[in-house]
Motif scaffolding. Structure first.
Motif: not given
Length: 278
Positions: A47-49, A53-58, A85-89, A160-169
């Motif tokens: 993802s970084i590649g 950019t990782p901006v935190g954790r869930k 990530f900045d792309t999911t927040v 493994a599956a992104f922690g089931l994370h999609g979007t954080l609003i």
């Protein structure tokens, strides 16, 4: 595990990019939760590649009341974490937002409390020190997604599956005073939230939960994450500037376009959120 981890990470990235379901990883191999984090590390690097950019954790499965509802071979009875990530927040101006569900696999909604760290906690930080590191808190919806059919999985699959994370609003941030930080764990433990779904025809109360359901308090959930990271040297520890979403206060409910979801808090001065899905 290295070659397998790379292969599974590629499969998960492809499933997300193409919005397609895939078989359980745990059906094809004997995998441990640590294998799930190994796959997650490959996904982080990829993802970084790709420019994220990782901006935190869930945190996932920090709510004890839902543990018995999930898990194919055994109940998921331990919290796990993943990067956001900045792309999911996203931030919801005035605690209202519109969210597209395009590309979201089996999306579900989770009402959560988010913390932003103003200072970096020491490795042996306790509950009080961690609370003192929090700069602000906010209410948020996490839109969880799942690439496995019918939302059935074991812990390693979910990790493994992104922690089931999609979007954080994230709603309006509230900067905390030192007095509030001192009492934050108990304040949140004694608070409750309601979650309702609105359509053109009806308003339905779907769920309610208490802060105490989240490992006794979202602040305790933050401490649990801190302890986990201390034992996982392949990942960076918590740092100042990170945002941490601490886990759902209710079960995760399916969402679809045309719905508006609304929350309201009791026992704490935290505004609810209103998000419409398209």
């Amino acid at each position: 595990m290295s070659t397998k981890a790379n292969r599974y990470a590629h499969q998960l990235l492809d499933a997300r990019a193409c919005a397609k379901l895939m078989p359980l990883l745990s059906n094809a191999d004997v995998l441990s939760p640590m294998d799930g984090y190994d796959i997650g590390k490959r996904i982080l690097d990829a993802s970084i590649g790709q420019g994220a950019t990782p901006v935190g954790r869930k945190l996932g499965f920090s709510n004890r009341t839902i543990w018995k509802k999930y898990g194919v071979t055994k109940a998921i009875d331990e919290p796990f974490w993943a990067h956001v990530f900045d792309t999911t927040v996203r931030y919801a101006e005035d605690n209202r937002g519109i969210q597209s569900l395009d590309g979201a696999l089996q999306p579900r909604i989770e009402p959560e409390v988010v913390f932003s760290l103003g200072t970096t906690p020491s490795p042996d930080a306790g509950i009080e020190e961690l609370a003192d590191c929090i700069e602000w808190m906010a209410h948020a919806f996490e839109i969880a997604v799942c690439p496995f059919p019918d939302w059935k999985f074991d812990a390693v699959d979910a990790i493994a599956a992104f922690g089931l994370h999609g979007t954080l609003i994230i709603g309006e941030p509230h900067v905390l005073s030192s007095a509030t930080r001192r009492n934050l764990a108990s304040m949140l433990a004694n608070a409750s939230v309601s979650l309702s779904c609105c359509t053109e025809d009806s308003v339905t109360l779907c769920g309610a939960g208490f802060g105490s359901d989240v490992l006794d308090s979202p602040v305790h959930a933050l401490w649990h994450l801190h302890q986990q990271l201390n034992a996982q040297s392949q990942f960076a520890p918590l740092q100042a500037g990170e945002i941490i979403t601490t886990g759902t206060w209710t079960d995760a409910y399916p969402v679809q376009a045309g719905q508006t979801w609304v929350t309201a808090f009791s026992g704490i001065a935290l505004p609810g959120l209103t998000v419409s899905f398209v």
